[in-house]
Design a protein around this motif. Structure first.
Motif, PDB file in Angstrom:
ATOM      1  N   PHE A 108       0.844  -1.192   0.000  1.00 52.63           N
ATOM      2  CA  PHE A 108       0.000   0.000   0.000  1.00 52.63           C
ATOM      3  C   PHE A 108       0.877   1.239   0.000  1.00 52.63           C
ATOM      4  O   PHE A 108       2.016   1.217   0.455  1.00 52.63           O
ATOM      5  CB  PHE A 108      -0.934   0.016   1.224  1.00 52.63           C
ATOM      6  CG  PHE A 108      -0.224   0.325   2.514  1.00 52.63           C
ATOM      7  CD1 PHE A 108      -0.174   1.618   3.017  1.00 52.63           C
ATOM      8  CD2 PHE A 108       0.406  -0.689   3.237  1.00 52.63           C
ATOM      9  CE1 PHE A 108       0.487   1.903   4.209  1.00 52.63           C
ATOM     10  CE2 PHE A 108       1.067  -0.425   4.426  1.00 52.63           C
ATOM     11  CZ  PHE A 108       1.105   0.878   4.913  1.00 52.63           C
ATOM     12  N   ASP A 109       0.344   2.327  -0.511  1.00 53.23           N
ATOM     13  CA  ASP A 109       1.025   3.618  -0.447  1.00 53.23           C
ATOM     14  C   ASP A 109       0.064   4.680  -0.947  1.00 53.23           C
ATOM     15  O   ASP A 109      -0.623   4.479  -1.956  1.00 53.23           O
ATOM     16  CB  ASP A 109       2.303   3.632  -1.293  1.00 53.23           C
ATOM     17  CG  ASP A 109       3.316   4.636  -0.777  1.00 53.23           C
ATOM     18  OD1 ASP A 109       3.012   5.846  -0.807  1.00 53.23           O
ATOM     19  OD2 ASP A 109       4.397   4.217  -0.340  1.00 53.23           O
ATOM     20  N   ILE A 110       0.014   5.811  -0.262  1.00 51.47           N
ATOM     21  CA  ILE A 110      -0.872   6.880  -0.678  1.00 51.47           C
ATOM     22  C   ILE A 110      -0.341   7.618  -1.902  1.00 51.47           C
ATOM     23  O   ILE A 110      -1.096   8.215  -2.661  1.00 51.47           O
ATOM     24  CB  ILE A 110      -1.109   7.875   0.489  1.00 51.47           C
ATOM     25  CG1 ILE A 110      -2.254   8.830   0.154  1.00 51.47           C
ATOM     26  CG2 ILE A 110       0.173   8.620   0.835  1.00 51.47           C
ATOM     27  CD1 ILE A 110      -2.638   9.742   1.299  1.00 51.47           C
ATOM     28  N   ASN A 111       0.959   7.562  -2.118  1.00 49.27           N
ATOM     29  CA  ASN A 111       1.600   8.262  -3.238  1.00 49.27           C
ATOM     30  C   ASN A 111       1.569   7.362  -4.469  1.00 49.27           C
ATOM     31  O   ASN A 111       2.309   6.380  -4.544  1.00 49.27           O
ATOM     32  CB  ASN A 111       3.039   8.630  -2.866  1.00 49.27           C
ATOM     33  CG  ASN A 111       3.730   9.437  -3.948  1.00 49.27           C
ATOM     34  OD1 ASN A 111       3.240   9.585  -5.059  1.00 49.27           O
ATOM     35  ND2 ASN A 111       4.909   9.968  -3.618  1.00 49.27           N
ATOM     36  N   SER A 112       0.751   7.685  -5.449  1.00 53.75           N
ATOM     37  CA  SER A 112       0.593   6.820  -6.622  1.00 53.75           C
ATOM     38  C   SER A 112       1.835   6.796  -7.505  1.00 53.75           C
ATOM     39  O   SER A 112       1.988   5.887  -8.326  1.00 53.75           O
ATOM     40  CB  SER A 112      -0.624   7.250  -7.437  1.00 53.75           C
ATOM     41  OG  SER A 112      -0.551   8.613  -7.795  1.00 53.75           O
TER      42      SER A 112
ATOM     43  N   ASN B  30       3.862   3.533  -7.567  1.00 54.62           N
ATOM     44  CA  ASN B  30       3.447   2.399  -8.402  1.00 54.62           C
ATOM     45  C   ASN B  30       4.380   2.224  -9.584  1.00 54.62           C
ATOM     46  O   ASN B  30       4.741   1.104  -9.954  1.00 54.62           O
ATOM     47  CB  ASN B  30       2.025   2.604  -8.919  1.00 54.62           C
ATOM     48  CG  ASN B  30       0.976   2.583  -7.825  1.00 54.62           C
ATOM     49  OD1 ASN B  30       1.251   2.983  -6.691  1.00 54.62           O
ATOM     50  ND2 ASN B  30      -0.219   2.130  -8.142  1.00 54.62           N
TER      51      ASN B  30
ATOM     52  N   ILE C 157      -1.293  -3.717  -5.074  1.00 60.50           N
ATOM     53  CA  ILE C 157      -0.962  -2.456  -4.411  1.00 60.50           C
ATOM     54  C   ILE C 157      -2.250  -1.694  -4.122  1.00 60.50           C
ATOM     55  O   ILE C 157      -3.050  -1.446  -5.026  1.00 60.50           O
ATOM     56  CB  ILE C 157      -0.015  -1.585  -5.261  1.00 60.50           C
ATOM     57  CG1 ILE C 157       1.303  -2.313  -5.523  1.00 60.50           C
ATOM     58  CG2 ILE C 157       0.242  -0.246  -4.562  1.00 60.50           C
ATOM     59  CD1 ILE C 157       2.265  -1.545  -6.414  1.00 60.50           C
ATOM     60  N   HIS C 158      -2.450  -1.330  -2.862  1.00 56.04           N
ATOM     61  CA  HIS C 158      -3.585  -0.502  -2.463  1.00 56.04           C
ATOM     62  C   HIS C 158      -3.109   0.954  -2.417  1.00 56.04           C
ATOM     63  O   HIS C 158      -2.226   1.275  -1.619  1.00 56.04           O
ATOM     64  CB  HIS C 158      -4.100  -0.899  -1.078  1.00 56.04           C
ATOM     65  CG  HIS C 158      -4.452  -2.346  -0.935  1.00 56.04           C
ATOM     66  ND1 HIS C 158      -5.690  -2.854  -1.270  1.00 56.04           N
ATOM     67  CD2 HIS C 158      -3.718  -3.401  -0.480  1.00 56.04           C
ATOM     68  CE1 HIS C 158      -5.707  -4.153  -1.015  1.00 56.04           C
ATOM     69  NE2 HIS C 158      -4.523  -4.512  -0.541  1.00 56.04           N
ATOM     70  N   ASN C 159      -3.672   1.817  -3.226  1.00 57.21           N
ATOM     71  CA  ASN C 159      -3.312   3.234  -3.167  1.00 57.21           C
ATOM     72  C   ASN C 159      -4.202   3.937  -2.156  1.00 57.21           C
ATOM     73  O   ASN C 159      -5.132   4.675  -2.492  1.00 57.21           O
ATOM     74  CB  ASN C 159      -3.400   3.888  -4.546  1.00 57.21           C
ATOM     75  CG  ASN C 159      -2.235   3.524  -5.435  1.00 57.21           C
ATOM     76  OD1 ASN C 159      -2.404   3.085  -6.555  1.00 57.21           O
ATOM     77  ND2 ASN C 159      -1.022   3.698  -4.926  1.00 57.21           N
TER      78      ASN C 159
ATOM     79  N   SER D 155      -4.218   5.519   2.176  1.00 52.39           N
ATOM     80  CA  SER D 155      -3.442   5.919   3.344  1.00 52.39           C
ATOM     81  C   SER D 155      -3.665   4.909   4.465  1.00 52.39           C
ATOM     82  O   SER D 155      -4.649   4.154   4.472  1.00 52.39           O
ATOM     83  CB  SER D 155      -3.867   7.312   3.816  1.00 52.39           C
ATOM     84  OG  SER D 155      -5.134   7.243   4.446  1.00 52.39           O
TER      85      SER D 155
END
Length: 269
Positions: A58-62, A65, A168-170, A172
């Motif tokens: 996971f990551d909030i910053n696309s 990816n 990948i989960h985008n 937070s």
């Protein structure tokens, strides 16, 4: 896909600033299911080398990816020397090596990088500047990044050639738990704590949402600290976090005994 919007979201680190080699001592990854922040991708690659079975990211910053995909397929395709030249020496600007792997990339990833290049920018403009060949962060051995060891690199390459590209989960960390349907043995949250605007007590209460997703004897790597701070170390320990003192990534000729700190929260038996 609005590549301009993605590009302007933010740069990313193309290598970790954590001493991940020490994680193999702190946590048992063998045949474990892992949830990890993407970041540079090195938590993912290290977890595979340490024996993890499945890893969700996971990551909030696309933007991560695209850099993660570039590293994933570069390791799977390039020789050890080519990878070092592409990622370390040229900082992604050796176009001959990009051309060597671009046909392996998912089309959306390739289109993103082609967009950057066609608009006259360098791929290195996507990454934060980090010194890779000198102090304070020394990446010239496998003491920080395990696949910087030549033998480990080729072990990882063979693992990746047999692996499906990870999910990948985008999202937070504030929202991620709402979208997870699986259970995990290990969660790697890097230093996300610093960006959550919480004190340590509130952070521990927040992490109860993730403790529910852990299997028995599961553990959360809750925070990584780079410098000794008696208040923060004591605050984490006093709130029930385990603290592991580890070898620092920071090494200078005059100071070779810096320590970093890894704080963990275990699921109660």
């Amino acid at each position: 896909m609005n590549y301009k919007k993605v590009y302007e979201f933010g740069r990313v680190y193309h290598f970790t600033n954590e001493n991940l080699m020490e994680y193999s001592r702190i946590y048992d990854f063998k045949d474990k299911d892992v949830l990890s922040v993407v970041g540079s991708g090195d938590q993912y690659f290290s977890s595979l080398l340490f024996g993890a079975r499945n890893i969700q990211l996971f990551d909030i910053n696309s933007t991560v990816n695209y850099l993660f995909a570039l590293k994933f397929f570069s390791i799977r395709t390039l020789s050890y020397e080519e990878f070092k030249r592409f990622f370390v020496e040229s900082k992604l600007d050796d176009i001959s090596l990009y051309n060597k792997i671009k046909n392996e990339l998912p089309m959306s990833v390739r289109s993103f990088f082609d967009y950057i290049l066609l608009n006259g920018r360098k791929l290195s403009s996507l990454i934060f500047p980090v010194s890779l060949n000198s102090s304070p962060i020394n990446y010239n051995s496998n003491r920080v990044v395990p696949y910087f060891d030549r033998e480990n690199y080729y072990i990882l390459q063979e693992i990746l050639r047999k692996k499906h590209y990870p999910k990948i989960h985008n999202l937070s960390l504030n929202d991620l738990y709402l979208f997870l349907n699986d259970s995990f043995d290990i969660m790697l949250f890097s230093n996300i704590f610093l960006y959550l605007n919480m004190d340590v007590r509130s952070y521990k209460e927040f992490l109860k949402k993730y403790l529910k997703l852990l299997r028995s004897s599961g553990v959360i790597q809750a925070h990584y600290a780079w410098t000794e701070n008696e208040v923060s170390v004591n605050e984490f320990v006093n709130n029930g976090f385990n603290c592991d003192e580890i070898s620092s990534i920071m090494i200078t000729p005059l100071k070779k005994d810096f320590k970093d700190y890894v704080f963990s929260l275990k699921k109660a038996a």
